[in-house]
Write an enzyme that holds these catalytic residues in place. Structure first.
Site, PDB file in Angstrom:
ATOM      1  N   GLY A  45      -8.444  -1.663  -3.546  1.00 28.90           N
ATOM      2  CA  GLY A  45      -8.595  -2.315  -2.248  1.00 28.90           C
ATOM      3  C   GLY A  45      -9.698  -1.765  -1.364  1.00 28.90           C
ATOM      4  CD  GLU A  99      -4.891   2.680   0.842  1.00 25.28           C
ATOM      5  OE1 GLU A  99      -5.778   2.217   0.105  1.00 25.28           O
ATOM      6  OE2 GLU A  99      -3.732   2.919   0.474  1.00 25.28           O
ATOM      7  CG  ASP A 100      -6.514  -1.583   0.922  1.00 27.60           C
ATOM      8  OD1 ASP A 100      -5.712  -0.631   1.115  1.00 27.60           O
ATOM      9  OD2 ASP A 100      -6.325  -2.458   0.067  1.00 27.60           O
ATOM     10  CG  ASP A 103       2.701  -2.907   4.594  1.00 31.91           C
ATOM     11  OD1 ASP A 103       3.166  -3.044   5.735  1.00 31.91           O
ATOM     12  OD2 ASP A 103       3.031  -3.637   3.649  1.00 31.91           O
ATOM     13  CE  LYS A 131       0.278  -5.906   6.697  1.00 29.70           C
ATOM     14  NZ  LYS A 131       0.907  -6.545   5.503  1.00 29.70           N
ATOM     15  CB  VAL A 153      -4.654  -9.450   5.818  1.00 27.35           C
ATOM     16  CG1 VAL A 153      -4.102  -9.807   7.182  1.00 27.35           C
ATOM     17  CG2 VAL A 153      -4.434  -7.968   5.537  1.00 27.35           C
ATOM     18  CG  ASP A 159      -4.793  -7.556  -4.488  1.00 26.51           C
ATOM     19  OD1 ASP A 159      -4.537  -6.620  -3.711  1.00 26.51           O
ATOM     20  OD2 ASP A 159      -4.082  -7.827  -5.477  1.00 26.51           O
ATOM     21  NE  ARG A 165      -8.528  -6.283  -6.081  1.00 31.14           N
ATOM     22  CZ  ARG A 165      -7.564  -5.496  -5.594  1.00 31.14           C
ATOM     23  NH1 ARG A 165      -7.670  -5.020  -4.383  1.00 31.14           N
ATOM     24  NH2 ARG A 165      -6.515  -5.185  -6.326  1.00 31.14           N
TER      25      ARG A 165
HETATM   26  P1  IMP Z   1       1.967   0.895   1.583  1.00 35.01           P
HETATM   27  O1  IMP Z   1       2.363   1.927   0.570  1.00 35.01           O
HETATM   28  O2  IMP Z   1       3.085  -0.055   1.862  1.00 35.01           O
HETATM   29  O3  IMP Z   1       1.395   1.487   2.828  1.00 35.01           O
HETATM   30  O4  IMP Z   1       0.903  -0.018   0.883  1.00 35.01           O
HETATM   31  C1  IMP Z   1      -0.438   0.239   0.858  1.00 35.01           C
HETATM   32  C2  IMP Z   1      -1.114  -0.688  -0.122  1.00 35.01           C
HETATM   33  O5  IMP Z   1      -0.447  -1.952  -0.188  1.00 35.01           O
HETATM   34  C3  IMP Z   1      -2.509  -1.019   0.319  1.00 35.01           C
HETATM   35  O6  IMP Z   1      -3.419  -0.100  -0.189  1.00 35.01           O
HETATM   36  C4  IMP Z   1      -2.715  -2.418  -0.220  1.00 35.01           C
HETATM   37  O7  IMP Z   1      -3.221  -2.345  -1.538  1.00 35.01           O
HETATM   38  C5  IMP Z   1      -1.344  -3.024  -0.258  1.00 35.01           C
HETATM   39  N1  IMP Z   1      -1.107  -3.904   0.919  1.00 35.01           N
HETATM   40  C6  IMP Z   1      -0.309  -3.698   1.962  1.00 35.01           C
HETATM   41  N2  IMP Z   1      -0.352  -4.699   2.846  1.00 35.01           N
HETATM   42  C7  IMP Z   1      -1.226  -5.595   2.332  1.00 35.01           C
HETATM   43  C8  IMP Z   1      -1.743  -6.862   2.786  1.00 35.01           C
HETATM   44  O8  IMP Z   1      -1.409  -7.393   3.867  1.00 35.01           O
HETATM   45  N3  IMP Z   1      -2.640  -7.465   1.964  1.00 35.01           N
HETATM   46  C9  IMP Z   1      -3.058  -6.939   0.785  1.00 35.01           C
HETATM   47  N4  IMP Z   1      -2.618  -5.760   0.330  1.00 35.01           N
HETATM   48  C10 IMP Z   1      -1.710  -5.095   1.092  1.00 35.01           C
END
Ligand code: IMP
Length: 175
Positions: A45, A99-100, A103, A131, A153, A159, A165
């Site tokens: 990402g 990092e992208d 979440d 987020k 998003v 993606d 992407r």
């Molecule tokens: P986390 O472990 O839930 O913080 O997830 C992080 C990863 O989830 C990011 O690096 C993204 O690859 C993916 N991700 C989380 N939210 C989104 C979104 O809205 N769109 C696309 N990928 C997401």
């Protein structure tokens, strides 16, 4: 508005992204002057963000990448696996994770612990999007491009099932 059927709306245009990413690059360059940081990009990402951010970093630095996996479709599985690891030791290095999007924070929580155990001098997170409403782990990115609502998003590296992407902007995915 968007002419892409999978998009509800465009959230950040190419111009907005370029402007904010340049600001982040300048800020990090000032903070890490003389420290030769290691930028660890989290594949896949981060790719667009990483490339544009690093073009705006004006100090000596090094690059490396990791690939972590925890997502399936639009939801996190919570279980993080390392698919690709760093090439070199980070002992004593100043690490900036790129990092992208953060979440739930579970991916970065896992990664922070993992990298701390390897003896880095410092570790900070630079994410394009934050987020915070979905947070399940205590993760505090120092550098944040934009804060977003609880929407899925896509684009600019982000993606949905490995698609979209390549969009040069970020939009809200139409489920
Ligand atoms: P986390 O472990 O839930 O913080 O997830 C992080 C990863 O989830 C990011 O690096 C993204 O690859 C993916 N991700 C989380 N939210 C989104 C979104 O809205 N769109 C696309 N990928 C997401």
């Amino acid at each position: 508005m968007s002419d892409m059927p999978v998009l509800q709306r465009v959230l950040f245009s190419q111009e907005q992204l370029a402007h904010r990413v340049a600001e982040l690059g300048r800020e990090i360059s000032a903070d890490y002057k003389g420290k030769e940081p290691l930028f660890v990009g989290i594949l896949r990402g981060c790719i667009m963000f990483y490339a544009d951010l690093l073009r705006n970093v004006s100090i000596d630095c090094k690059m490396d990448f990791m690939c972590l996996s925890s997502y399936c479709g639009t939801s996190s599985t919570g279980e993080v696996r390392t698919m690709l690891d760093l090439r070199e030791s980070i002992q004593g290095r100043h690490v900036v994770i790129v990092e992208d999007i953060v979440d739930t924070g579970l991916t970065l929580d896992y990664l922070m612990q993992n990298l701390k155990n390897r003896g880095a001098a410092s570790i900070e997170i630079c994410c394009l999007l934050d987020k915070p409403c979905n947070r399940k782990a205590q993760v505090h990115p120092k550098y944040v491009g934009f804060t977003v609502e609880n929407e899925f998003v896509i684009g600019y590296g982000l993606d949905y099932n490995e698609l979209y992407r390549n969009l040069p902007y970020i939009g809200v995915f139409k489920k």
